[in-house]
Scaffold this motif. Sequence first.
Motif, mmCIF file in Angstrom:
data_model
loop_
_atom_site.group_PDB
_atom_site.id
_atom_site.type_symbol
_atom_site.label_atom_id
_atom_site.label_comp_id
_atom_site.label_asym_id
_atom_site.label_seq_id
_atom_site.Cartn_x
_atom_site.Cartn_y
_atom_site.Cartn_z
ATOM 1 N N GLU A 58 39.987 15.706 93.567
ATOM 2 C CA GLU A 58 38.930 14.907 92.954
ATOM 3 C C GLU A 58 39.037 14.942 91.438
ATOM 4 O O GLU A 58 38.836 13.928 90.765
ATOM 5 C CB GLU A 58 37.554 15.395 93.393
ATOM 6 C CG GLU A 58 36.420 14.540 92.833
ATOM 7 C CD GLU A 58 35.054 14.909 93.357
ATOM 8 O OE1 GLU A 58 34.092 14.158 93.077
ATOM 9 O OE2 GLU A 58 34.935 15.949 94.044
ATOM 10 N N GLN A 108 34.740 11.952 82.029
ATOM 11 C CA GLN A 108 33.807 12.719 82.854
ATOM 12 C C GLN A 108 34.037 14.209 82.652
ATOM 13 O O GLN A 108 33.093 14.991 82.477
ATOM 14 C CB GLN A 108 33.985 12.380 84.337
ATOM 15 C CG GLN A 108 33.479 11.030 84.768
ATOM 16 C CD GLN A 108 33.501 10.881 86.292
ATOM 17 O OE1 GLN A 108 33.326 11.853 87.017
ATOM 18 N NE2 GLN A 108 33.702 9.659 86.766
ATOM 19 N N HIS A 128 38.375 9.210 96.018
ATOM 20 C CA HIS A 128 37.619 9.693 94.862
ATOM 21 C C HIS A 128 37.612 8.692 93.701
ATOM 22 O O HIS A 128 36.954 8.928 92.688
ATOM 23 C CB HIS A 128 38.213 11.018 94.367
ATOM 24 C CG HIS A 128 38.147 12.117 95.370
ATOM 25 N ND1 HIS A 128 36.969 12.630 95.848
ATOM 26 C CD2 HIS A 128 39.150 12.816 95.997
ATOM 27 C CE1 HIS A 128 37.220 13.601 96.713
ATOM 28 N NE2 HIS A 128 38.529 13.729 96.829
ATOM 29 N N THR A 166 33.998 6.958 92.491
ATOM 30 C CA THR A 166 33.161 7.766 91.595
ATOM 31 C C THR A 166 33.949 8.243 90.386
ATOM 32 O O THR A 166 33.387 8.427 89.303
ATOM 33 C CB THR A 166 32.588 8.978 92.335
ATOM 34 O OG1 THR A 166 33.660 9.711 92.945
ATOM 35 C CG2 THR A 166 31.598 8.542 93.401
ATOM 36 N N HIS A 206 34.052 5.193 87.783
ATOM 37 C CA HIS A 206 32.803 4.478 87.493
ATOM 38 C C HIS A 206 32.168 5.081 86.237
ATOM 39 O O HIS A 206 31.842 6.261 86.195
ATOM 40 C CB HIS A 206 31.860 4.624 88.684
ATOM 41 C CG HIS A 206 30.736 3.638 88.709
ATOM 42 N ND1 HIS A 206 29.843 3.497 87.675
ATOM 43 C CD2 HIS A 206 30.357 2.741 89.655
ATOM 44 C CE1 HIS A 206 28.967 2.574 87.984
ATOM 45 N NE2 HIS A 206 29.260 2.087 89.177
ATOM 46 N N ILE A 217 28.936 7.188 86.297
ATOM 47 C CA ILE A 217 29.007 8.541 86.841
ATOM 48 C C ILE A 217 29.160 9.578 85.728
ATOM 49 O O ILE A 217 28.908 10.765 85.942
ATOM 50 C CB ILE A 217 30.174 8.646 87.848
ATOM 51 C CG1 ILE A 217 29.948 7.688 89.025
ATOM 52 C CG2 ILE A 217 30.353 10.061 88.373
ATOM 53 C CD1 ILE A 217 28.755 8.038 89.894
ATOM 54 N N ASN A 273 25.843 10.874 85.324
ATOM 55 C CA ASN A 273 25.383 11.345 86.639
ATOM 56 C C ASN A 273 26.095 12.617 87.075
ATOM 57 O O ASN A 273 25.530 13.467 87.756
ATOM 58 C CB ASN A 273 25.604 10.266 87.695
ATOM 59 C CG ASN A 273 24.827 8.988 87.429
ATOM 60 O OD1 ASN A 273 25.122 7.961 88.022
ATOM 61 N ND2 ASN A 273 23.844 9.029 86.538
ATOM 62 N N ARG A 274 27.363 12.753 86.701
ATOM 63 C CA ARG A 274 28.130 13.943 87.066
ATOM 64 C C ARG A 274 27.478 15.200 86.472
ATOM 65 O O ARG A 274 27.411 16.244 87.121
ATOM 66 C CB ARG A 274 29.567 13.798 86.570
ATOM 67 C CG ARG A 274 30.484 14.960 86.903
ATOM 68 C CD ARG A 274 31.035 14.928 88.301
ATOM 69 N NE ARG A 274 31.963 13.848 88.543
ATOM 70 C CZ ARG A 274 32.655 13.707 89.679
ATOM 71 N NH1 ARG A 274 32.490 14.579 90.663
ATOM 72 N NH2 ARG A 274 33.467 12.682 89.848
ATOM 73 N N HIS A 295 24.267 15.913 88.405
ATOM 74 C CA HIS A 295 24.575 16.458 89.731
ATOM 75 C C HIS A 295 25.007 17.909 89.641
ATOM 76 O O HIS A 295 24.532 18.769 90.401
ATOM 77 C CB HIS A 295 25.669 15.622 90.393
ATOM 78 C CG HIS A 295 26.187 16.204 91.670
ATOM 79 N ND1 HIS A 295 25.482 16.133 92.851
ATOM 80 C CD2 HIS A 295 27.325 16.894 91.945
ATOM 81 C CE1 HIS A 295 26.154 16.744 93.801
ATOM 82 N NE2 HIS A 295 27.281 17.224 93.278
#
Length: 579
Positions: free
Chosen positions: A103, A111, A163, A166, A169, A172, A175-176, A179
């Motif tokens: 991933e 990210q 993977h 996500t 994107h 994300i 959002n990562r 999370h």
Amino acid sequence: MKGSDGTSPSTTDAPIAVVGLSCRLPGAPDPATFRQLLRDGADAITEAPEGRWGAGADTGTDTDSGTDTDTGTGTVATRRGGFLDRDRIDHFDAAFFGISPREAAAMDPQQRLTLELTWEALEDAGIIPDRLRDSRTGVYIGVIADDYATLIRRGGPAAIDRHSFTGLHRGIIANRVSHHLGLRGPSLTLDAGQASSLAAIHLACESIRRGETSIAIAGGVHLNLAPESDVTAARFGALSPDGVTYAFDARANGFVRGEGGGVVVLKPLADALADGDPVYCVIRGSALNNDGGGDHLATPHQAAQEDLLRRAYQQAGVDPADVQYVELHGTGTKVGDPVEAAALGTVLGAARPTGAPLRVGSAKTNVGHLEGAAGVVGFIKTALGLKHGELFPSLNFRTPNPDIPLDQLNLRVQTTSEPWTADPDTPDTRKPLTAGVSSFGVGGTNCHVVLSGAPEPAVAPDAVESAPEGVSGRIPWVVSGRSEAALPAQAGWLASYAEERPELSAEDIGLSLATTRSAFEHRAVVLADDRGGLVGGVAALAEGRDAAGVVRGVVAGADGRAVLVFPGQGSQWVGMAAG
């Protein structure tokens, strides 16, 4: 006072404290080295690293016109820019963040960089990330680039796996973080052009003031990985053909691209002071608008920028005459610089006494234009200046742009490093240090943030009495890591940190290590009577040597199951733990 859900009541004009920050920039992997680069008046603009954009090959550029003539081989318009070390893009400790290697490989490096910067900023703020779980902490990250997606899609359908959705994107990216840390507040990846990261800070402050969030993580990231994005900027006519940013200078001919990112941690000032947090600076107010129809889509509009400045200082409750420095958008373009200067002169320069000009400068002359992350770079530069009382030089300024009458506008480009007291030209120790930061997007989105120095901390009574003369006590320094290899690496970092900062007491370092750092499975404690013994102990730990006072171990029962419980309330019975 906090609301029942843990958030602060809505206060539309409440000041916001910057309690932590981190950055990863060309030539500056952390805030300390960024500050040193700024103080030295150095730049980190270099030739592209080997393998980046087809470096080492013919660029396919017509040097007379400055435009790219052949990009079929993946070459670019210029090899110069501000680059991160290659390892800082390719390498990532996936296990630390609980991410599988497969991933991690599919994730946009932006990210990965945002996760690292967030963790570092929270550590800088003295906030243990696990303690934010289930809180209404918000995440606001400005990003405009998706070069990694371009690179992956070149490989066709075979390069896309489960993977990729996500991993590529952009939404994300924020959002990562939410999370991973288990955050319940707003989580937004913001694209407002080159104003994105400063607009992210503005929106984070608004969310705190509305009582929507109690803590906010805000900033931006930007990586230049695909030659197509460089060619796009070159054909637009925005890049400097000689690879130098001449902000406000007569030689201004475009900007130099940079990459990296920065993150800041924000709290209501009242909460930060009550919690005893160290404060870099205070956000007094900010404003966001759009040009709303200049001559062209990408042409800045002076009236809109003036309106932005007036509203920002009105919202902040700050007299424009009291502003001592503004960190410019300052891209070194022939059109943008004169418009920015005229707006500043009209609103801020004219408010100041004649002969006491407003100081201005641009971090883009040091590290390049980080585009979506440019605003947070200027913000962090200004925050460091306010915290340490320093004005940093803006580079490459020799002769004013003929369209920027500095004297008439009552502006002065800051070209030297010097102390920032209250006002370099009209000293008044009663005035707070006050500054502005600007960031403008190519489509007309404009943002300006008003900052001031941190208030003097309240004098607290000594929590611990000094030991009687002749009596010594052993001091613990605790270190931990997620893996066996991480433990000595953390110890090495600690040894270097302590050696570089002799002004810090051993007790203060020990307290911070014990109370403001996450405790991972692989642990060690160094015990010594004095600072020298502690530094020697962590150095031995870093080198894998045995030393007196150094104890290593691995946490047992790391699966989280309780073995024995002693509540101390008399409710135990024989055999109660047999099951």
